[in-house]
Design a protein around this motif. Structure first.
Motif, PDB file in Angstrom:
ATOM      1  N   ALA A 124     -96.488 -21.273  18.667  1.00 54.77           N
ATOM      2  CA  ALA A 124     -98.002 -20.933  18.783  1.00 54.77           C
ATOM      3  C   ALA A 124     -98.390 -20.146  19.793  1.00 54.77           C
ATOM      4  O   ALA A 124     -98.997 -19.165  19.819  1.00 54.77           O
ATOM      5  CB  ALA A 124     -98.599 -22.134  18.710  1.00 54.77           C
ATOM      6  N   GLU A 127     -97.170 -16.747  19.724  1.00 55.06           N
ATOM      7  CA  GLU A 127     -98.043 -15.959  18.874  1.00 55.06           C
ATOM      8  C   GLU A 127     -99.400 -15.648  19.480  1.00 55.06           C
ATOM      9  O   GLU A 127     -99.783 -14.383  19.327  1.00 55.06           O
ATOM     10  CB  GLU A 127     -98.079 -16.673  17.536  1.00 55.06           C
ATOM     11  N   GLU A 128    -100.211 -16.286  20.117  1.00 52.93           N
ATOM     12  CA  GLU A 128    -101.128 -15.972  20.881  1.00 52.93           C
ATOM     13  C   GLU A 128    -100.979 -14.853  21.974  1.00 52.93           C
ATOM     14  O   GLU A 128    -101.942 -14.010  22.025  1.00 52.93           O
ATOM     15  CB  GLU A 128    -102.018 -17.066  21.536  1.00 52.93           C
ATOM     16  N   ARG A 131    -100.342 -11.620  19.917  1.00 48.41           N
ATOM     17  CA  ARG A 131    -101.667 -11.084  19.447  1.00 48.41           C
ATOM     18  C   ARG A 131    -102.528 -10.521  20.521  1.00 48.41           C
ATOM     19  O   ARG A 131    -103.248  -9.410  20.488  1.00 48.41           O
ATOM     20  CB  ARG A 131    -102.651 -12.259  19.021  1.00 48.41           C
ATOM     21  N   PRO A 141    -104.776  -7.145  15.565  1.00 46.90           N
ATOM     22  CA  PRO A 141    -103.477  -8.073  15.045  1.00 46.90           C
ATOM     23  C   PRO A 141    -104.013  -9.402  14.195  1.00 46.90           C
ATOM     24  O   PRO A 141    -104.433 -10.186  14.715  1.00 46.90           O
ATOM     25  CB  PRO A 141    -102.806  -8.614  16.076  1.00 46.90           C
ATOM     26  N   ASP A 142    -103.915  -9.162  12.848  1.00 48.31           N
ATOM     27  CA  ASP A 142    -104.081 -10.400  11.699  1.00 48.31           C
ATOM     28  C   ASP A 142    -102.892 -11.482  11.996  1.00 48.31           C
ATOM     29  O   ASP A 142    -101.993 -10.943  12.709  1.00 48.31           O
ATOM     30  CB  ASP A 142    -104.402  -9.965  10.485  1.00 48.31           C
ATOM     31  N   HIS A 143    -103.012 -12.339  11.299  1.00 55.04           N
ATOM     32  CA  HIS A 143    -101.888 -13.302  11.288  1.00 55.04           C
ATOM     33  C   HIS A 143    -100.659 -12.668  10.780  1.00 55.04           C
ATOM     34  O   HIS A 143     -99.383 -12.768  11.562  1.00 55.04           O
ATOM     35  CB  HIS A 143    -102.089 -14.580  10.532  1.00 55.04           C
ATOM     36  N   ASP A 144    -100.548 -11.894   9.751  1.00 53.01           N
ATOM     37  CA  ASP A 144     -99.346 -11.466   9.218  1.00 53.01           C
ATOM     38  C   ASP A 144     -98.804 -10.330   9.963  1.00 53.01           C
ATOM     39  O   ASP A 144     -97.398 -10.246  10.351  1.00 53.01           O
ATOM     40  CB  ASP A 144     -99.552 -10.695   7.821  1.00 53.01           C
ATOM     41  N   THR A 146     -98.977 -10.167  13.401  1.00 54.32           N
ATOM     42  CA  THR A 146     -98.462 -10.568  14.508  1.00 54.32           C
ATOM     43  C   THR A 146     -97.061 -11.335  14.159  1.00 54.32           C
ATOM     44  O   THR A 146     -96.068 -11.208  14.957  1.00 54.32           O
ATOM     45  CB  THR A 146     -99.447 -11.798  15.184  1.00 54.32           C
ATOM     46  N   ARG A 147     -97.105 -12.225  12.977  1.00 52.48           N
ATOM     47  CA  ARG A 147     -95.658 -12.768  12.619  1.00 52.48           C
ATOM     48  C   ARG A 147     -94.559 -11.821  12.311  1.00 52.48           C
ATOM     49  O   ARG A 147     -93.839 -11.875  12.479  1.00 52.48           O
ATOM     50  CB  ARG A 147     -96.083 -13.602  11.352  1.00 52.48           C
TER      51      ARG A 147
END
Length: 183
Positions: A124, A127-128, A131, A141-144, A146-147
């Motif tokens: 996590a 991921e931040e 982003r 960068p949306d969640h998708d 970034t992932r």
């Protein structure tokens, strides 16, 4: 001088990274760390406690490495490609054993949320960080996204660790980053 707990954890990570999770025993850790017999079990009474300690130690070491490497944020796509390429090179070079151990611990923790928690917290935080790096070069960068970027980089690390240790890094990273710019 490193304390015995740190020596034991470093040795445990190396053992798991080189020989797999089954090699992780108190006696083998003591031997690898050059510690007197029973030292590791003084810190980690059970195998579960040892596995949990290793999981947390990997996350702690990686957070320290990311913090040390984060210095000046990349200002454009080329700098970000360079930064990600250096990260993949480190994870599959000097930190290859730790990377293998991290993957082993993720698999070990798949059925044990307590073991998995430190690695998920690390993920996590990563991921931040990811982003923020993408946003810093003008990508929203949306969640998708970034992932997907993380999955591409992780796939390259896994490929170099398991299939082709000499696989080129920069062209793949460039495709991942430049692909993120297309929306």
């Amino acid at each position: 001088m490193t304390d015995t707990r740190s020596r034991a954890l470093d040795a445990a990570v190396t053992l798991v990274g080189e020989q797999g999770i089954r090699a992780l025993t108190h006696a083998r850790v003591d031997e690898r760390a050059g510690l007197p017999k029973g030292s590791t079990s003084n810190w980690f009474r059970t195998r579960h406690a040892l596995v949990a300690g290793v999981t947390a130690w990997i996350a702690e070491r990686e957070r320290a490495d990311f913090a040390a490497a984060s210095g000046d944020a990349p200002r454009d796509a080329d700098e970000l490609i360079d930064a990600f390429s250096a990260m993949v090179a480190a994870e599959t070079g000097p930190f290859a054993s730790r990377s293998r151990a991290r993957y082993a611990m993720f698999l070990e923790g798949a059925a044990d949320p307590e073991l998995l928690a430190p690695l998920l917290a690390q993920r996590a935080a990563f991921e931040e960080w990811m982003r923020a790096l993408l946003a810093g070069i003008g990508i929203t960068p949306d969640h998708d996204l970034t992932r997907a970027t993380m999955a591409g980089l992780e796939g390259l690390v896994l490929h170099r660790l398991t299939v082709d240790p000499n696989a080129e890094i920069r062209p793949v990273v460039a495709r991942i980053v430049r692909g993120a710019r297309v929306r």
